[in-house]
Design a protein around this motif. Structure first.
Motif, PDB file in Angstrom:
ATOM      1  N   THR A  72       0.819  -1.213   0.000  1.00 50.43           N
ATOM      2  CA  THR A  72       0.000   0.000   0.000  1.00 50.43           C
ATOM      3  C   THR A  72       0.856   1.267   0.000  1.00 50.43           C
ATOM      4  O   THR A  72       0.343   2.356   0.253  1.00 50.43           O
ATOM      5  N   THR A  73       2.154   1.134  -0.277  1.00 51.25           N
ATOM      6  CA  THR A  73       3.111   2.232  -0.443  1.00 51.25           C
ATOM      7  C   THR A  73       3.389   2.991   0.855  1.00 51.25           C
ATOM      8  O   THR A  73       3.965   4.073   0.818  1.00 51.25           O
ATOM      9  N   LEU A  74       3.012   2.445   2.005  1.00 49.47           N
ATOM     10  CA  LEU A  74       3.251   3.128   3.270  1.00 49.47           C
ATOM     11  C   LEU A  74       4.691   2.978   3.734  1.00 49.47           C
ATOM     12  O   LEU A  74       5.194   3.828   4.482  1.00 49.47           O
ATOM     13  N   ILE A  75       5.352   1.906   3.320  1.00 44.70           N
ATOM     14  CA  ILE A  75       6.787   1.741   3.556  1.00 44.70           C
ATOM     15  C   ILE A  75       7.397   1.142   2.292  1.00 44.70           C
ATOM     16  O   ILE A  75       6.690   0.491   1.510  1.00 44.70           O
ATOM     17  N   GLN A  76       8.686   1.365   2.110  1.00 43.96           N
ATOM     18  CA  GLN A  76       9.366   0.808   0.937  1.00 43.96           C
ATOM     19  C   GLN A  76      10.171  -0.418   1.331  1.00 43.96           C
ATOM     20  O   GLN A  76      10.792  -0.436   2.403  1.00 43.96           O
ATOM     21  N   PRO A  77      10.204  -1.425   0.476  1.00 47.56           N
ATOM     22  CA  PRO A  77      11.041  -2.588   0.766  1.00 47.56           C
ATOM     23  C   PRO A  77      12.514  -2.233   0.621  1.00 47.56           C
ATOM     24  O   PRO A  77      12.872  -1.293  -0.096  1.00 47.56           O
ATOM     25  N   ASP A  78      13.360  -2.984   1.307  1.00 51.99           N
ATOM     26  CA  ASP A  78      14.805  -2.775   1.157  1.00 51.99           C
ATOM     27  C   ASP A  78      15.286  -3.281  -0.193  1.00 51.99           C
ATOM     28  O   ASP A  78      16.182  -2.708  -0.813  1.00 51.99           O
ATOM     29  N   ARG A  79      14.689  -4.382  -0.637  1.00 57.29           N
ATOM     30  CA  ARG A  79      14.976  -4.889  -1.980  1.00 57.29           C
ATOM     31  C   ARG A  79      13.845  -5.832  -2.385  1.00 57.29           C
ATOM     32  O   ARG A  79      13.019  -6.224  -1.579  1.00 57.29           O
ATOM     33  N   GLY A  80      13.845  -6.168  -3.681  1.00 58.29           N
ATOM     34  CA  GLY A  80      12.757  -6.963  -4.218  1.00 58.29           C
ATOM     35  C   GLY A  80      11.787  -6.104  -5.004  1.00 58.29           C
ATOM     36  O   GLY A  80      11.968  -4.882  -5.129  1.00 58.29           O
ATOM     37  N   ARG A  81      10.759  -6.737  -5.550  1.00 57.70           N
ATOM     38  CA  ARG A  81       9.798  -6.042  -6.408  1.00 57.70           C
ATOM     39  C   ARG A  81       8.380  -6.324  -5.936  1.00 57.70           C
ATOM     40  O   ARG A  81       8.042  -7.450  -5.579  1.00 57.70           O
ATOM     41  N   ALA A  82       7.549  -5.289  -5.915  1.00 54.97           N
ATOM     42  CA  ALA A  82       6.135  -5.435  -5.568  1.00 54.97           C
ATOM     43  C   ALA A  82       5.318  -4.586  -6.532  1.00 54.97           C
ATOM     44  O   ALA A  82       5.622  -3.408  -6.740  1.00 54.97           O
ATOM     45  N   GLU A  83       4.292  -5.191  -7.117  1.00 60.83           N
ATOM     46  CA  GLU A  83       3.436  -4.496  -8.078  1.00 60.83           C
ATOM     47  C   GLU A  83       1.969  -4.733  -7.742  1.00 60.83           C
ATOM     48  O   GLU A  83       1.599  -5.806  -7.257  1.00 60.83           O
ATOM     49  N   GLU A 120      -1.637  -4.240  -9.846  1.00 62.13           N
ATOM     50  CA  GLU A 120      -2.223  -3.951 -11.154  1.00 62.13           C
ATOM     51  C   GLU A 120      -1.154  -3.459 -12.135  1.00 62.13           C
ATOM     52  O   GLU A 120      -1.369  -2.508 -12.895  1.00 62.13           O
ATOM     53  N   GLY A 121       0.020  -4.102 -12.097  1.00 59.86           N
ATOM     54  CA  GLY A 121       1.102  -3.763 -13.011  1.00 59.86           C
ATOM     55  C   GLY A 121       1.891  -2.523 -12.652  1.00 59.86           C
ATOM     56  O   GLY A 121       2.821  -2.156 -13.365  1.00 59.86           O
ATOM     57  N   LEU A 122       1.561  -1.882 -11.529  1.00 63.03           N
ATOM     58  CA  LEU A 122       2.234  -0.651 -11.113  1.00 63.03           C
ATOM     59  C   LEU A 122       3.230  -0.961 -10.004  1.00 63.03           C
ATOM     60  O   LEU A 122       2.883  -1.583  -8.996  1.00 63.03           O
ATOM     61  N   ASP A 123       4.457  -0.506 -10.160  1.00 62.85           N
ATOM     62  CA  ASP A 123       5.495  -0.732  -9.169  1.00 62.85           C
ATOM     63  C   ASP A 123       5.242   0.167  -7.956  1.00 62.85           C
ATOM     64  O   ASP A 123       5.099   1.384  -8.090  1.00 62.85           O
ATOM     65  N   VAL A 124       5.207  -0.429  -6.747  1.00 60.60           N
ATOM     66  CA  VAL A 124       4.851   0.338  -5.557  1.00 60.60           C
ATOM     67  C   VAL A 124       5.917   1.356  -5.189  1.00 60.60           C
ATOM     68  O   VAL A 124       5.617   2.348  -4.499  1.00 60.60           O
ATOM     69  N   CYS A 125       7.155   1.154  -5.626  1.00 64.64           N
ATOM     70  CA  CYS A 125       8.227   2.114  -5.338  1.00 64.64           C
ATOM     71  C   CYS A 125       8.331   3.196  -6.408  1.00 64.64           C
ATOM     72  O   CYS A 125       8.545   4.369  -6.107  1.00 64.64           O
ATOM     73  N   LYS A 126       8.157   2.802  -7.667  1.00 72.33           N
ATOM     74  CA  LYS A 126       8.320   3.748  -8.767  1.00 72.33           C
ATOM     75  C   LYS A 126       7.060   4.566  -9.037  1.00 72.33           C
ATOM     76  O   LYS A 126       7.154   5.699  -9.518  1.00 72.33           O
TER      77      LYS A 126
END
Length: 345
Positions: free
Chosen positions: A57-68, A70-76
């Protein structure tokens, strides 16, 4: 599970704090949720369930790895992700001094809906949640079940495609919990994708198309409810003795069955995975407890439940943490109240 992927988590890590007190909340977890399905995320207290939700839910960022989502990157693309998700956390994030209608309308305005549309959506959701009669009462007069329904309703005002429900029925009475289950089923029938974290194993059994179990920040099992039950193999002996004699009973039946016997609660219940020789094991269990002068208060040979799966995988009941209930670092607590705040999405 099949179909277009709505939620993707790939090798995600998250650590809180610094050595030597660092806590690895997530240690390379991976999973996916097909569109229009419910994924149940199970694990003991402190396993990392809430941390995973807060990453998605974009409230915190992961240290590494990928999370999407609906095709949208939660960090980008966090702003774009927030447009397609709704979040209901462990505790109802509603304003006690506002009415139910005002709470939902306020969230609608945070979604940048116009006043007229926010009012229309609020009216629709309050009716759907059976809160119309209480819509103009201050929320401080609501019961716990009403507050939880209002909180979930507020998370839906933006018509999200993906709904994150972090233990949505915690603290609810059985009737309110059943009503929430029915509401979640309706959302999925309308096409929503749901990520559901819960400690109520019956809840996952009832609602989830697929289940993953995490412990110590890692995925330790995945599959449908039936697949996980089948993984135990055979039947389970459910036994009850006096609460103060459980330790002695576990010692007496040590080595019996196809897996370790587990204490289930503080009322004297424990279970023994029996495998394919349930009747034979039942006879031997009775003989051993009788030899140890341990009276049996209850005895049942039954098929495995998700509770049995959970005990078999983690060695402790749902709701119990590694150290007697250690909290997920990202979970809302009195020392971490900001974790319970409903973020504008």
């Amino acid at each position: 599970m099949s179909g277009p992927i709505s939620v993707l988590v790939e090798n995600v890590w998250k650590t809180f704090g610094k050595p030597p007190k660092a806590v690895e909340a997530l240690r390379g977890i991976s999973f996916e949720v097909p569109r229009g399905q419910v994924l149940g995320l199970l694990g003991p207290n402190g396993a990392g369930k809430t941390t995973a939700v807060r990453v998605l839910t974009t409230l915190i960022q992961p240290d590494r790895g990928r999370a999407e989502v609906e095709g949208l990157d939660v960090c980008k693309s966090p702003a774009e992700v927030r447009k397609v998700i709704g979040l209901a956390g462990q505790f109802a994030a509603v304003d006690d001094n506002l009415t139910g209608r005002e709470n939902v309308e306020m969230v609608g305005r945070l979604y940048h809906l116009g006043a007229k549309l926010a009012r229309k959506r609020a009216d629709e959701l309050l009716e759907r949640l059976r809160l119309t009669d209480a819509a103009d009462r201050p929320v401080r007069t609501y019961s716990g079940g009403m507050r939880r329904r209002l909180d979930v309703g507020a998370s839906l005002v933006g018509q999200p495609r993906v709904l994150m429900l972090d233990e949505p029925t915690t603290g609810l009475d059985p009737r309110s919990r059943a009503e929430m289950w029915e509401f979640i089923r309706d959302l999925v029938a309308d096409g929503a994708t749901v990520l559901l974290t819960t400690q109520y194993l019956e809840e996952a059994d009832q609602l989830a198309d697929g289940i993953i179990v995490i412990d110590h920040g890692k995925v330790i099992a995945r599959g449908t409810s039936q697949e996980l039950k089948d993984s135990i193999g055979g039947d389970v002996l459910a036994v009850q003795v006096a609460p103060d004699r459980v330790a002695a009973a576990l010692s007496a039946v040590a080595g019996l069955g196809v897996g370790e016997a587990h204490r289930e609660n503080d009322e004297g219940h424990f279970s023994v995975p029996a495998g394919q020789d349930g009747p034979g094991l039942l006879t031997e269990l009775v003989r051993r407890l009788d030899a140890a002068t341990l009276p049996i208060l209850g005895l049942e040979l039954r098929r495995p439940s998700l509770d049995d799966v959970f005990l078999n995988l983690t060695g402790r009941p749902a709701g119990e943490g590694e150290t007697g209930g250690a909290a997920d670092p990202a979970a809302p607590t009195p020392a971490n109240p900001e974790a319970a705040v409903k973020e504008p999405v």
